[in-house]
Design an enzyme around this catalytic site. Structure first.
Site, PDB file in Angstrom:
ATOM      1  CE1 TYR A 153     -33.598  55.042 -44.683  1.00  0.00           C
ATOM      2  CE2 TYR A 153     -35.802  55.886 -45.038  1.00  0.00           C
ATOM      3  CZ  TYR A 153     -34.735  55.664 -44.202  1.00  0.00           C
ATOM      4  OH  TYR A 153     -34.800  56.064 -42.900  1.00  0.00           O
ATOM      5  CG  ASP A 313     -32.077  57.090 -41.567  1.00  0.00           C
ATOM      6  OD1 ASP A 313     -32.230  57.937 -40.676  1.00  0.00           O
ATOM      7  OD2 ASP A 313     -32.696  56.024 -41.587  1.00  0.00           O
TER       8      ASP A 313
HETATM    9  O1  LIG Z   1     -39.758  56.624 -41.326  1.00  0.00           O
HETATM   10  C1  LIG Z   1     -39.265  56.196 -40.299  1.00  0.00           C
HETATM   11  O2  LIG Z   1     -39.922  55.586 -39.444  1.00  0.00           O
HETATM   12  C2  LIG Z   1     -37.806  56.442 -40.009  1.00  0.00           C
HETATM   13  C3  LIG Z   1     -37.219  57.454 -40.910  1.00  0.00           C
HETATM   14  C4  LIG Z   1     -35.940  58.008 -40.405  1.00  0.00           C
HETATM   15  O3  LIG Z   1     -35.261  57.482 -39.548  1.00  0.00           O
HETATM   16  C5  LIG Z   1     -35.460  59.265 -40.985  1.00  0.00           C
HETATM   17  O4  LIG Z   1     -35.979  59.708 -42.005  1.00  0.00           O
HETATM   18  O5  LIG Z   1     -34.499  59.838 -40.450  1.00  0.00           O
HETATM   19 MG   LIG Z   2     -33.449  58.567 -39.119  1.00  0.00          MG
END
Ligand SMILES: O=C(O)CCC(=O)C(=O)O
Ligand SMILES: [Mg+2]
Ligand SMILES: NC(=O)C1=CN([C@@H]2O[C@H](COP(=O)(O)OP(=O)(O)OC[C@H]3O[C@@H](n4cnc5c(N)ncnc54)[C@H](OP(=O)(O)O)[C@@H]3O)[C@@H](O)[C@H]2O)C=CC1
Length: 424
Positions: A153, A313
């Site tokens: 990530y 996530d």
């Molecule tokens: O940063 C994004 O656009 C998605 C992040 C995401 O899905 C989250 O942090 O749960």
């Molecule tokens: Mg998310």
């Protein structure tokens, strides 16, 4: 800048000093962000007013990120926004858009990385009356601690065909002996950094939370059988920090394995039972794929969850669905050492509903509730929870719940905010 209000400060132990009129930066967000924020801010202000009769009041300070910032200042994440959150410590935000497959990198991720908000804390709890796809949603009661700054990530990747990716592939093949990139000519490459420090501080926060909140267990969720030196190391470092730093307060499955190897399984089972009876936190682990099926089949066995960024996530949205969906899934990004925190919903911008005054504002309202608790304003936080319970049980809900509930009255986003204030 608000004309009234004072700064929140932090002492050397990470404890916040919160004035009665704290200045709190907020980012409205993209897509449905303005709809949910407008409802949320009224509810949070009403809870504070009702709890403290004017003695306390938040001085909101709008700061910009995402489309609003780009339209106003030509920047997606202005430095002044980072400076403001850095200085005022505690902030709240709506969701921000990230394009898929190109364009800007996630501003959400950038905020977490820039401010080093290493723990993404997402409680998953069931509110009576919420429609759920499972038979016993009340058995799901977990708090996810997702590592928030590392992993795949982190955004270290190079696109197929770029000069950079050619260099990386040549390095891997010629200097690192990597023989199994199947289609080297057309591969994009991403890098997955996972560190001992990053793991330790996250697991430390999860165990401390479990101790402070009388939870039973902390489960380290990883895919360490396949990604041995990143996800496998996360598991090993997690057990290490548990045993080294929490000693008698925990019993780990690593200890269990050692006892079983030396004295047999019966002795290990007995040791774990005794630990449970003594109120110790059981620190265990689960491989991520098995975990995802067990949270559906045996949710009561899981409590606090500590995991890596990408797993966290996926797990957050999956668990949110179990208790009624991401319309009611709050979260916080926290650095427990510096005291900095940004509260935000688990969901995204839900663009198809933008500006329709339709979606459920509960996720951002409950993120605000977490923020109030973080400030020590528990009376106001409790009022938010009781208003949500009362409103949902009277079947006054937004579209997401109304479509699954018999006899519900569907309210707009703003009307749901009004109902919460009325029911406070
Ligand atoms: O940063 C994004 O656009 C998605 C992040 C995401 O899905 C989250 O942090 O749960
Ligand atoms: Mg998310
Ligand atoms: N922290 C952040 O700021 C995050 C940002 N994002 C970004 O958001 C954008 C859109 O992402 P997407 O994948 O569509 O995911 P979203 O979470 O935005 O939306 C997916 C679906 O979830 C439901 N949903 C979302 N919000 C609500 C709400 N408040 N009330 C009720 N239901 C809701 C809707 O379901 P239904 O269609 O069934 O009604 C919606 O279609 C992307 O750019 C993504 O990167 C994503 C996640 C987190």
């Amino acid at each position: 800048m608000p004309t009234h209000g004072e700064k929140i400060t932090v002492d050397s132990t990470g404890k916040l000093n919160v004035p009665d009129n704290p200045i709190i930066p907020f980012i409205e967000g993209d897509g449905t962000g303005p709809d949910i924020w407008n409802a949320a801010v009224r509810v949070l202000d009403a809870a504070v007013e009702k709890a403290y009769k004017g003695q306390k009041k938040i001085a909101w300070y709008e700061v910009y990120a995402g489309e609003k910032a780009f339209n106003k200042y030509g920047e997606w994440l202005p430095n002044d926004t980072l400076k403001a959150i850095n200085e005022y410590l505690v902030a709240i935000k709506g969701p921000l858009t990230t394009p898929v497959g190109g364009g800007i990198r996630s501003i959400n991720v950038a905020l977490r990385q820039e401010l080093d908000l290493y723990a993404c804390v997402r409680p998953v709890q069931y509110f009576k009356g919420v429609p759920s796809p499972v038979k016993h949603p009340e058995l799901t009661n977990m708090v996810i601690f997702r590592e928030n700054t590392e992993d795949i990530y982190a955004g270290i990747e190079w696109s197929a065909d770029s000069e950079e990716v050619k260099k990386v592939i040549a390095f891997l093949q010629n200097e690192m002996g990597v023989k199994k990139i199947r289609f080297p000519e057309t591969s994009g490459i991403g890098v997955k950094p996972v560190s001992q420090e990053g793991t330790s501080r996250l697991v430390r926060a999860a165990i401390q939370y479990a101790i402070d909140n009388n939870r039973r267990s902390v489960t380290l969720v990883h895919k360490g059988n396949i990604m041995k030196f990143t996800e496998g190391a996360f598991k090993n470092w997690g057990y290490e920090v548990a045993e080294k730093e929490f000693g008698d307060k925990v019993f780990t499955w690593a200890q269990y394995d050692r006892i079983a190897a030396e004295l047999g399984k019966d002795a290990a089972n007995k040791a774990q039972e005794e630990a449970e009876e003594a109120g110790k936190i059981i620190v265990k682990d689960s491989i991520a794929d098995a975990f995802l099926q067990q949270i559906l089949t045996r949710p009561a066995e899981y409590d606090v969850v500590a995991t890596l960024n990408l797993n966290g996530d996926y797990i957050s949205d999956a668990l949110a669905a179990q208790v009624g969906g991401i319309g009611i899934a709050p979260g916080a990004n926290i650095n427990y050492v510096t005291g900095r925190a940004i509260f935000e919903a688990t969901h995204g911008t839900a663009p198809k509903y933008a500006g329709l005054d339709k979606v459920n504002p509960s996720s951002v309202i409950l993120s605000g509730e977490m923020m109030l608790r973080h400030l020590g304003w528990t009376e106001a936080a409790d009022l938010v929870i009781s208003a949500i319970e009362k409103t949902i049980s009277s079947k006054q809900v937004t579209y997401d719940f109304a479509r699954l509930m018999e006899g519900a009255t569907e309210l707009k986003c703003s009307e749901f905010g009004d109902a919460l204030i009325k029911n406070m």
